[in-house]
Design a protein around this motif. Structure first.
Motif, PDB file in Angstrom:
ATOM      1  N   ALA A   1       0.814  -1.023  -0.262  1.00  0.00           N
ATOM      2  CA  ALA A   1      -0.070  -0.024   0.051  1.00  0.00           C
ATOM      3  C   ALA A   1       0.851   1.124   0.090  1.00  0.00           C
ATOM      4  O   ALA A   1       0.567   2.221  -0.682  1.00  0.00           O
ATOM      5  N   GLY A   2       1.964   1.392   0.753  1.00  0.00           N
ATOM      6  CA  GLY A   2       2.718   2.215   0.834  1.00  0.00           C
ATOM      7  C   GLY A   2       3.447   2.680  -0.829  1.00  0.00           C
ATOM      8  O   GLY A   2       3.801   3.878  -0.877  1.00  0.00           O
ATOM      9  N   ARG A   3       3.951   1.365  -1.159  1.00  0.00           N
ATOM     10  CA  ARG A   3       4.634   1.546  -2.533  1.00  0.00           C
ATOM     11  C   ARG A   3       3.574   2.412  -3.499  1.00  0.00           C
ATOM     12  O   ARG A   3       3.699   3.039  -4.260  1.00  0.00           O
ATOM     13  N   ALA A   4       2.286   1.811  -3.434  1.00  0.00           N
ATOM     14  CA  ALA A   4       1.431   2.450  -4.400  1.00  0.00           C
ATOM     15  C   ALA A   4       0.944   3.920  -4.121  1.00  0.00           C
ATOM     16  O   ALA A   4       0.804   4.549  -5.252  1.00  0.00           O
ATOM     17  N   SER A   5       0.969   4.096  -3.097  1.00  0.00           N
ATOM     18  CA  SER A   5       0.714   5.489  -2.774  1.00  0.00           C
ATOM     19  C   SER A   5       1.717   6.264  -3.172  1.00  0.00           C
ATOM     20  O   SER A   5       1.656   7.604  -3.772  1.00  0.00           O
TER      21      SER A   5
ATOM     22  N   ALA B   1       3.172  -1.737  -9.134  1.00  0.00           N
ATOM     23  CA  ALA B   1       2.858  -1.410  -7.629  1.00  0.00           C
ATOM     24  C   ALA B   1       1.494  -1.443  -7.242  1.00  0.00           C
ATOM     25  O   ALA B   1       1.311  -2.295  -6.413  1.00  0.00           O
ATOM     26  N   TRP B   2       0.744  -1.231  -8.161  1.00  0.00           N
ATOM     27  CA  TRP B   2      -0.791  -1.288  -8.024  1.00  0.00           C
ATOM     28  C   TRP B   2      -1.102  -2.925  -8.051  1.00  0.00           C
ATOM     29  O   TRP B   2      -1.857  -3.343  -7.530  1.00  0.00           O
ATOM     30  N   HIS B   3      -0.602  -3.705  -9.030  1.00  0.00           N
ATOM     31  CA  HIS B   3      -0.775  -5.059  -9.181  1.00  0.00           C
ATOM     32  C   HIS B   3      -0.252  -5.549  -8.169  1.00  0.00           C
ATOM     33  O   HIS B   3      -1.035  -6.651  -7.584  1.00  0.00           O
ATOM     34  N   ARG B   4       0.817  -5.407  -7.525  1.00  0.00           N
ATOM     35  CA  ARG B   4       1.091  -5.946  -6.289  1.00  0.00           C
ATOM     36  C   ARG B   4       0.522  -5.832  -5.084  1.00  0.00           C
ATOM     37  O   ARG B   4       0.131  -6.567  -4.241  1.00  0.00           O
TER      38      ARG B   4
ATOM     39  N   PRO C   1      -7.279   8.445  -2.200  1.00  0.00           N
ATOM     40  CA  PRO C   1      -6.296   8.061  -1.274  1.00  0.00           C
ATOM     41  C   PRO C   1      -6.362   6.224  -1.000  1.00  0.00           C
ATOM     42  O   PRO C   1      -7.457   5.631  -1.115  1.00  0.00           O
ATOM     43  N   VAL C   2      -5.274   5.783  -0.608  1.00  0.00           N
ATOM     44  CA  VAL C   2      -4.956   4.263  -0.381  1.00  0.00           C
ATOM     45  C   VAL C   2      -4.961   4.156   1.123  1.00  0.00           C
ATOM     46  O   VAL C   2      -3.988   4.486   1.597  1.00  0.00           O
ATOM     47  N   SER C   3      -6.069   3.362   1.588  1.00  0.00           N
ATOM     48  CA  SER C   3      -5.975   3.094   2.776  1.00  0.00           C
ATOM     49  C   SER C   3      -6.082   1.470   3.353  1.00  0.00           C
ATOM     50  O   SER C   3      -7.127   0.929   2.658  1.00  0.00           O
TER      51      SER C   3
END
Length: 284
Positions: free
Chosen positions: A186-190, A198-201, A279-281
């Motif tokens: 989640a941190g990497r995608a943000s 990153a989103w696929h992971r 936001p990614v949470s």
């Protein structure tokens, strides 16, 4: 070996009364049931085969989630089995991607994002591509028999793992590993919102966390965690993945005409940017 014999060989052995501190019997039965279901789903014929492939891949991912949960206690045999299931899943990916592309287009049509004419042309092209992919797969592996036999061998290997050695503490540690990996993803995608990998992971990490909590529901319910925020994120990531797939299919090896690619590419990019801007949470 016929279909009935294959499924019988994969059937879970009924477990005795399950002890709360020794969940191995329940885990073993779950894994065998999923492999049995996958073999049955791959035996579907006609148009039902497309959905069968999709659901079979879900079954394989659930077993992989199970192995990741208890893997360190199960030893190197579990690692070898996981690798085999990963190869099976990847081998079915082209078939599933062809169906996912069609489903993405149908969702855009229902949402009024593309015109009825664009939708009709795109769906026709995607449907033809899906049938071509399936025909090619069946030419190499008639009725997917070879894959179903591989599932039988995988079931034999899963049944032979040291499930009695698994304790609830192993499962707690497995869930903690999944939690750490999910939060890192989640941190990497943000931080890297334009990075497809990153989103696929993140999607894979969240899917595994959800699968592990789901499979424990009837085995060790005290360990299960729930999160409405993560369920909502899973839906968003699923749509994002479909949009990324559509965008990719508007490039090389596209089933669409150049004139059709332009509006589809525009829609996919706009939706992808909007979904990834939120936001990614992963907090509850």
């Amino acid at each position: 070996m016929n279909d009935r014999a294959v499924l019988a060989a994969m059937s879970p052995v009924p477990a005795g009364p399950m002890r709360a501190d020794r969940p191995g019997d329940g885990l073993r039965a779950f894994g065998l049931a999923q492999l049995q279901a996958a073999a049955r789903l791959l035996a579907h014929r006609g148009q039902a085969r497309h959905e069968g492939v999709h659901e079979a891949r879900k079954c394989l991912r659930r077993v992989r989630a199970l192995l990741a949960l208890a893997g360190p206690r199960l030893g190197t045999q579990a690692i070898t089995l996981d690798a085999e299931l990963r190869r099976l899943c990847r081998g079915l990916s082209p078939l599933r991607d062809a169906s996912a592309l069609l489903e993405a287009l149908q969702r855009l049509e229902r949402g009024g994002v593309i015109t009825a004419n664009e939708a009709a042309l795109a769906v026709a092209a995607a449907s033809a591509r899906r049938e071509d992919r399936l025909s090619a797969a069946l030419a190499r592996d008639p009725e997917l028999v070879a894959r179903r036999r591989r599932l039988q061998r995988a079931a034999e290997k899963l049944a032979a793992l040291d499930w009695p050695a698994v304790r609830c503490g192993d499962l707690r540690r497995g869930l903690a590993r999944s939690e750490r990996r999910l939060r890192r993803a989640a941190g990497r995608a943000s931080r890297h919102r334009k990075n497809d990998a990153a989103w696929h992971r993140l999607r894979r990490r969240l899917r595994r966390w959800r699968q592990q909590n789901s499979l424990l529901g009837d085995i060790v319910p005290a360990l299960v965690q729930h999160s409405a925020a993560r369920e909502a994120l899973a839906v968003r990531l699923g749509e994002s993945q479909d949009d990324a797939l559509l965008l990719a299919r508007c490039g090389g090896d596209s089933p669409f005409t150049p004139a059709l690619r332009r509006p589809l590419r525009k829609v996919a990019r706009m939706r992808l940017q909007a979904l990834r801007a939120e936001p990614v949470s992963v907090d509850a």
